[in-house]
Design an enzyme around this catalytic site. Sequence first.
Site, PDB file in Angstrom:
ATOM      1  N   SER A   1       0.829  -1.206  -0.061  1.00  0.00           N
ATOM      2  CA  SER A   1       0.090   0.017   0.039  1.00  0.00           C
ATOM      3  C   SER A   1       0.916   1.345  -0.008  1.00  0.00           C
ATOM      4  O   SER A   1       1.491   1.561  -1.045  1.00  0.00           O
ATOM      5  CB  SER A   1      -0.834   0.054   1.222  1.00  0.00           C
ATOM      6  OG  SER A   1      -2.028   0.868   0.981  1.00  0.00           O
TER       7      SER A   1
ATOM      8  N   ASN B   1      -0.537  -4.452  -3.351  1.00  0.00           N
ATOM      9  CA  ASN B   1      -1.859  -3.686  -3.083  1.00  0.00           C
ATOM     10  C   ASN B   1      -1.430  -2.337  -3.235  1.00  0.00           C
ATOM     11  O   ASN B   1      -1.545  -1.382  -2.677  1.00  0.00           O
ATOM     12  CB  ASN B   1      -2.467  -3.940  -2.045  1.00  0.00           C
ATOM     13  CG  ASN B   1      -3.037  -5.355  -1.628  1.00  0.00           C
ATOM     14  OD1 ASN B   1      -2.175  -6.223  -1.168  1.00  0.00           O
ATOM     15  ND2 ASN B   1      -4.224  -5.501  -1.986  1.00  0.00           N
TER      16      ASN B   1
ATOM     17  N   HIS C   1      -7.523  -5.862   0.570  1.00  0.00           N
ATOM     18  CA  HIS C   1      -6.271  -5.094   0.792  1.00  0.00           C
ATOM     19  C   HIS C   1      -5.153  -5.503   1.496  1.00  0.00           C
ATOM     20  O   HIS C   1      -4.102  -5.540   1.482  1.00  0.00           O
ATOM     21  CB  HIS C   1      -6.779  -3.616   1.167  1.00  0.00           C
ATOM     22  CG  HIS C   1      -5.781  -2.719   0.961  1.00  0.00           C
ATOM     23  ND1 HIS C   1      -5.270  -2.030  -0.092  1.00  0.00           N
ATOM     24  CD2 HIS C   1      -4.839  -2.057   2.081  1.00  0.00           C
ATOM     25  CE1 HIS C   1      -4.284  -1.349   0.017  1.00  0.00           C
ATOM     26  NE2 HIS C   1      -4.097  -1.174   1.476  1.00  0.00           N
TER      27      HIS C   1
END
Length: 266
Positions: free
Chosen positions: A97, A121, A242
């Site tokens: 992320s 992700n 996620h």
Amino acid sequence: MLQTLHRSKTPSGAAYIDQGQGRETLVLIHGVGMRIEAWGPQIARFSKDHRVIAVDLPGHGFSAPLDALPEMPHFVAWFARLIDELGLEAVNVAGHSMGALIAAGFAATEPSKLRRVALLNGVYKRTPMARQAVEARADQILSGAFDREAPLERWFSADEKDGEAYHLVHELLQQVDSSGYAAAYRAFATGDAVYLDSWPTVTAPAMFLTGDGDKNSTAEMAEEMAKAAPRGQAVVIKGHRHMVNLTAPQEVSKALADWLTWQTAQ
């Protein structure tokens, strides 16, 4: 109860763990609101045959806050300084992320220090609607209105809410420093545009992994990045969102293990 891993600190105040040994080093960078413990399954797996270093983002866990404006290049510079302070040469970097955006920036700006890069992700070329939504969340967080439950609705499906991964992430979000979270989220909200045109110049092996249920770091984004990178490959984990490294740890660790065997020179 969260089991806190023992950390060391760099001279500039970055908290990290250093476990295992091997011919190559794997460095792990977590996402906004998390900390080193969010990599638990991967640390356990790869410290058996690699040197594994995982780091708390600035203002997260036990790391000092960022000593610059909350912009993506400053987070990338912070990470590059960490690599230098630890005396590391070429490393394998995996980021999740926000950590994926930092890994992308590191790949673009410090190619001599990189063996392979993996984005888990990661976001890429957000739509105008998605950008507006994430920037609105960043503004809200900066104002002090930090809803620590809201990310869980995006990151987990309904049938994952009784699992260990959900409870771990929930606990980490409850503990994260609000100012550290706000700074990182501001950089995350705008940072995907900074290095998006750099992938054609990244010659290191690059893996782009996500869950097919992640609506913000989509499979299409992973596939587009893989097409843009000369040695890119997309991996999509079915049935996950996620926090895929925690909800599908065996599949993710297998993909990372395969990635660590990719030849670094053609």
